[in-house]
Design a protein around this motif. Structure first.
Motif, short mmCIF file in Angstrom:
data_model
loop_
_atom_site.label_atom_id
_atom_site.label_comp_id
_atom_site.label_asym_id
_atom_site.label_seq_id
_atom_site.Cartn_x
_atom_site.Cartn_y
_atom_site.Cartn_z
N TYR A 87 -6.20 40.85 94.28
CA TYR A 87 -5.80 41.88 93.33
C TYR A 87 -4.85 42.88 93.97
O TYR A 87 -5.04 43.29 95.10
CB TYR A 87 -7.03 42.62 92.83
N SER A 88 -3.81 43.22 93.23
CA SER A 88 -3.07 44.43 93.54
C SER A 88 -2.25 44.76 92.31
O SER A 88 -1.87 43.88 91.56
CB SER A 88 -2.16 44.27 94.75
N LEU A 89 -2.06 46.01 92.07
CA LEU A 89 -1.31 46.43 90.89
C LEU A 89 -0.41 47.56 91.33
O LEU A 89 -0.88 48.61 91.73
CB LEU A 89 -2.27 46.89 89.79
N GLU A 90 0.88 47.31 91.28
CA GLU A 90 1.81 48.34 91.70
C GLU A 90 2.29 49.12 90.49
O GLU A 90 2.62 48.53 89.46
CB GLU A 90 3.00 47.69 92.42
N LEU A 91 2.30 50.42 90.61
CA LEU A 91 2.82 51.25 89.53
C LEU A 91 4.23 51.68 89.93
O LEU A 91 4.39 52.58 90.76
CB LEU A 91 1.92 52.47 89.32
#
Lengths: 477, 356, 264
Positions: free
Chosen positions: A283-287
């Motif tokens: 998981y990773s979520l870049e904003l």
């Protein structure tokens, strides 16, 4: 010379192997650490920022509002409702225009031209009544909503808002074993499942991406809304007093869409715990920083890129479907068409799960696009029920202006309220259209996952309609 | 009307049997496939593997223990031993011949490579690795093994810290390693092996979050329990579990610099910033590489910026990028306690009671 | 526009305008070089405006979203500059080239085995530190890298100042500041691409200093062995690193002589 190089190459490899035993397993960690240390050294020397905090103040302020406990969800609902409202209300006019042009104007002209050059009736039927008509239908129903929905969605994406939606909804999707970005691919699926499947590229974790692909079909796509609305209006709305009919039928349609969302979560949850358990997950979520969207450019590229590609694929599949529909209704053996054979053969199966043979055949023939399911059903009903004075002949799809006429025709075909409810369920729960299936195959590169995506909803649909039908009979409704 | 009821009943029975079939069906298929021939081979291979393990780790293997591990009786052991002697794999007194050793090394290589594969490339949990690898080691062909090694970049160690024999059978073990159970309080050591058998003790070690590659300091030890500080947490182990952990005590100079006063990243409140100490060894495979590539490394300054309305994930500023991490990831990242911090983050600070 | 004939020079040892790339290797990687003089590879982190640079150069209209990780499949396009035709290959956006994912492997193999005449590394000027991680790795592999310092408009908006000359000196490769979204810096970029493609002037491979003493000693030992056996290989240290990491593709390329036969 070459021989010498090869010999020492083997020595080098052997030496490397020997050295590796003492290196420990964290070489990747060490390399990345050294590279980043170097990058930080260089970047410190060449970059000067006057005031670190103030520079990103705007982004953070905006982020605090968009992701706040109080404002986050209402803002999201407001924006998405706005997008859907603009799509639905904005698409009506161009849709009517396109269908007036393609079906009511050009088609008679083509028929006329064909007659004047004395084209064989079967070629005329196959080309114009079959292939052209199916394609024209798909284009006029599919194009306008997509041409509005995709650019709007893309503008929100370019601005940087959509990753924040994923951030806000991640906890919810995490509980179902999925990625927050699935909220966006699902929303995209309400426009078109094929586009929704393409959009799963933004999910960079293999397991979560497969979940998003397989469950995208539970988002009720643009091609299935008309079916839902028609059935809800003429069958369910009719149960209520006239002044409430509109509201009740709207509730029924939204209910089906929400059932789809619920099933997305349930299916995601079970997939992540069964067949997809062994798939890797990271998981990773870049904003990303907010960027002012370039409106014209976005509209241009999203029409070319998303709408255009999806439409082109749909046309490629609609052409043969049109041909198949026309041929099935016109090739006869002993005075009975193939379609009629199929319908009689499938009728017991259909009735067992509270549908009928016509519906099942329509779903088989109209696999390329959900848009042509209702016209095909109407055509086949006329063919089987032997109604006269309605429709344009065997193999020619049509629509009726008045809902009352549709109801009369369907009653003649033996439809009941149960049939309508089951068709609404089956329209939500059946295999994705062939455009979507092809897209799934392209994106996953795997026949296995394409088959799972195709079979899972059909099995669920058959099971659901079956249970509903048996319960219906059980309570003697 | 009883037909609908009957129909529904039949439907639900069918559905239940399908679900049950899926759940147990694979086991059933395995039973079908495991004919006598196959079972005998598995037994032979398992015996060779156990003998090799005992020889390589220089720890004697009593007969009772061997029988228990293989789940057979004396009688069966005699049969399989005779069989292997006839094939030139064994000599008297359960000594491996060189052919037997080569064969066993291949099985060991397959097992450890497969465990490594499960740890790095799949989503299966630690406690499942051993079981799956135990099954697959007997099926993998020479080609499969080579392909697996290639795909994984010819790894040297399995996730438990055991060396993976090279294709030519070369294998080397850590020298000067001890069991964690026998250490004196105050010692800083590096874990080099976490034994995955028996299952109950391994479950305790997994629950305690111990993994090969971690640095731990012994806080307290008696003949019942061992208390450790490990990656910012305090861990209590039973003596028997601690016996199954192998450590290296004489560390290199640079290894002593590992800071121990850490808190987890997840304890950071939005607005607080801290410096990363380390990424837990339990963060593996693509998940670990992703975080490293994003620049989340020891020494990196990191600050918590936004908390999602659902409470999880939290977005962190990492080298100028805003990256959201879930709580279970942030739990595996050790940071120095934030200086200006009086919040809940301080509660799980571990003060080492020794000089560092 | 009137098409100019490409300048063809007689082959000589010091050919100034000869393409660097190995056409047969490129063909194997799926790039057809018919009608093209040079091949340019486009690398970069996700969400750095790489696709925008691609579109600006080729005039194609690939959708570029504000998402990390947009380009999954490889895109190709062409452009013409100063009478020469360039093929532009858009590589998957990656954070690193350590070959731990399919995307990274594709990008890495193209830069290494495809021997593009120029490799552009698009970096986000506002997040230089993270982006340099990739740029440094590219410079370890190829001597023909150009850094596109993109999103300069955004950096300016944030009040950042970037000393691009110093950056070029530190990295040892040409640096072009630009804002592809505003079409600023494209002519300068074209000029630099043309120069690097046509000249034999190469950047010095960046020497990263590794922190672990054990890694340093293993690395220097292996590098020395490689340099002795293949004195022409420009990126011996990088090859040594890959061998220490157990990289199967590099090991095979070394054993079958593919690495040794590479032109420099």
């Amino acid at each position: 010379m070459t021989q010498k190089v090869r010999n020492s190459a083997a020595d080098i490899v052997a030496e490397a192997q020997k050295l590796r035993w003492d290196m420990g397993g964290d070489l990747h960690d060490q390399l990345t650490e050294s590279l980043y240390a170097e990058a930080a050294r260089i970047s410190d020397r060449v970059v000067s920022r006057p005031d670190h905090a103030a520079a990103r103040g705007f982004d953070r302020t905006l982020d605090r509002i968009i992701t706040s406990r109080i404002w986050g969800f209402p803002l999201m609902l407001l924006l998405l409702t706005l997008v859907f409202w603009l799509t639905i209300s904005g698409a009506n006019v161009p849709s009517a225009l396109l269908s007036g042009l393609l079906i009511d104007t050009i088609q008679p002209m083509l028929k006329h031209a064909a007659a004047s050059i004395g084209l064989w009736w079967w070629l005329d039927g196959l080309l114009i009544d079959g292939m052209y008509l199916a394609t024209a239908w798909v284009v006029s129903v599919m194009l306008p909503p997509m041409a509005i929905f995709f650019p709007l969605f893309t503008l929100l994406e370019d601005f940087g808002y959509l990753p924040r939606v994923a951030f806000n909804l991640d906890a919810l999707f995490h509980r179902a074993g999925a990625h927050g970005k699935q909220a966006l691919t699902m929303t995209m699926g309400f426009g078109c499942n094929a586009a929704g499947v393409v959009a799963t590229r933004i999910i960079d974790s293999p397991r979560e991406r497969l979940i998003a692909i397989i469950t995208n079909n539970f988002a009720l796509c643009n091609g299935r809304w008309p079916t839902q609305i028609l059935l809800a209006t003429i069958f369910i709305g009719a149960l209520a007093p006239a002044e409430l009919a509109g509201l009740i039928s709207a509730f029924a349609v939204v209910g089906i869409a929400l059932l789809g969302v619920l099933l997305t979560f349930v299916t995601s949850w079970s997939l992540s715990r069964t067949v997809l358990r062994g798939e890797a997950s990271a998981y990773s979520l870049e904003l990303p920083p907010y960027r002012p969207p370039r409106i014209w450019r976005t509209i241009y590229t999203s029409i070319i890129d998303r709408t255009g590609i999806v439409l082109w694929r749909a046309i490629k599949f609609a052409l043969p479907a049109g041909a198949a529909i026309w041929l099935s209704a016109n090739i006869q053996f002993g005075g009975v068409s193939i379609a009629e054979y199929l319908i009689h053969w499938l009728d017991p199966v259909g009735l067992f799960i509270g549908l009928n043979g016509v519906i099942l055949v329509a779903y088989i023939l109209a696999i390329p696009a959900n848009e042509i399911v209702i016209p095909t059903i109407l055509m086949l009903t006329v063919l089987v029920a032997g109604v006269t004075g309605v429709g344009d002949g065997a193999g020619v799809m049509f629509e009726l202006q008045s809902n009352a006429d549709v109801l009369t025709l369907l009653h003649a075909g033996g439809w009941t309220l149960l049939t309508a409810i089951n068709l609404m369920l089956f329209s939500l729960l059946h295999n994705p259209c062939s455009t979507t299936l092809y897209t799934i195959y392209r994106e996953t590169g795997s026949l296995k996952w394409t088959t799972v995506s195709a079979l899972l909803p059909v099995v669920m649909g058959v099971a659901t309609t079956f249970v509903v039908t048996q319960l219906w009979h059980l309570f003697g409704l | 009307m009883s037909t609908p009821l009957l129909n529904l009943l039949v439907f639900f029975l069918l559905a239940l049997s399908l679900i049950a079939g899926w759940h147990y069906g694979r086991g059933f298929l395995r039973v079908l496939r495991r004919n006598r021939e196959f079972k005998a081979r598995v037994l032979r291979e398992d015996l060779l593997k156990h003998l090799l393990e005992s020889r390589l780790s220089a720890s004697p293997l009593p007969k009772e223990q061997l029988l228990r591990a293989l789940r057979i009786d004396e009688h069966e052991l005699r049969d399989v031993t005779q069989d292997l002697e006839a094939h030139g794999m064994l000599e008297a007194d359960l000594q491996l011949t060189s052919a037997g050793q080569t064969y066993a090394l291949r099985i060991m290589r397959a097992h450890r490579l497969y465990e490594r594969y499960l740890a790095e490339e799949t989503g299966y949990g630690e406690q499942e690795w051993h079981r799956y690898a135990d099954e697959r080691e007997h099926d993998l062909t020479e080609q499969d093994i080579a392909g697996l090694a290639r795909k994984l970049g010819n790894p040297t160690h399995d996730p438990h810290g055991d060396p993976i024999p090279a294709q030519d059978g070369f294998v080397t073990y850590h020298e000067n390693s001890h069991a964690l159970a026998g250490l004196v309080p105050g010692q800083l050591v590096r874990i080099v092996h976490v034994e995955d058998e028996p299952e109950a003790l391994y479950a305790e070690l997994v629950a305690a979050g111990l993994a090969s590659g971690q640095y731990v300091r012994v806080l307290h030890a008696d003949d019942q329990h061992v208390r450790l500080s490990c990656e910012g947490r305090e861990v209590r182990l039973s003596y028997r579990a601690a016996e199954n952990v192998t450590v290296v005590a004489d560390l290199r100079e640079d290894e002593h610099a590992v800071p121990e006063h850490g808190v987890t990243l997840s304890s950071l409140q939005p607005g607080q910033h801290a410096r990363v100490i380390s990424l837990s060894q339990r963060l593996r495979g693509s998940e670990r590489r992703r975080l490293l590539d994003l620049g989340l490394l020891p020494g990196t300054d990191i600050s918590a910026e936004l908390r999602s309305p659902g409470g999880d994930p939290v977005a962190y500023d990492i080298r100028g990028s805003l990256i959201a991490l879930r709580r279970k990831q942030a739990d595996l990242i050790l940071v120095e306690p934030p200086a200006d911090d009086n919040g809940p983050g301080t509660s799980n600070v571990i003060e080492s009671n020794n000089e560092s | 526009m009137k098409k100019q004939e490409p300048i063809v020079q007689p082959p000589s040892d010091a050919c100034a305008t000869c393409p660097m790339h190995d056409a047969s290797a490129l063909k194997r990687l799926g790039v057809d070089m018919k009608n093209f003089d040079y091949v340019v590879a486009l690398a970069g982190n996700p969400n750095t405006g790489k696709s925008t640079v691609f579109n600006s150069l080729t005039g194609l209209r690939q959708h570029t979203g504000n998402w990390p990780g947009k380009t999954v499949t490889r895109m190709e396009g062409g452009f013409e500059y100063a009478g020469l035709r360039y093929k532009l290959v858009d590589l998957p956006g990656t954070y690193s080239l350590l070959a731990t994912s399919e995307d990274e492997l594709v990008a890495r193999d193209f830069i290494l085995f495809g021997q593009p005449d120029v490799t552009l590394v698009v970096v986000d000027a506002t997040r230089l530190e993270r982006n340099l991680n990739l740029a440094l790795q590219v410079s370890q592999i190829t001597e023909r890298a150009v850094l596109c310092l993109n999103l300069m408009d955004e950096a300016k908006r944030k009040g950042m100042h970037i000393d691009d000359r110093r950056l070029a000196r530190d990295l040892g490769m040409p640096v072009v500041p630009m804002s592809a979204r505003q079409n600023e810096g494209i002519p300068e970029l074209l000029g630099v691409i043309g120069e690097v493609a046509a000249s034999n002037v190469r950047s010095k491979p960046y020497r990263v200093s590794y922190q672990s003493p054990q890694l340093r000693s293993s690395l220097s030992r292996l590098t020395e062995m490689i340099e002795r056996s293949m004195p022409d290989l420009p990126n011996a240290e990088w090859v040594a690193l890959r061998l220490l990491d157990g990289d199967a593709a590099i090991t095979e390329a070394l054993l079958n002589g593919e690495l040794g036969e590479m032109r420099t």
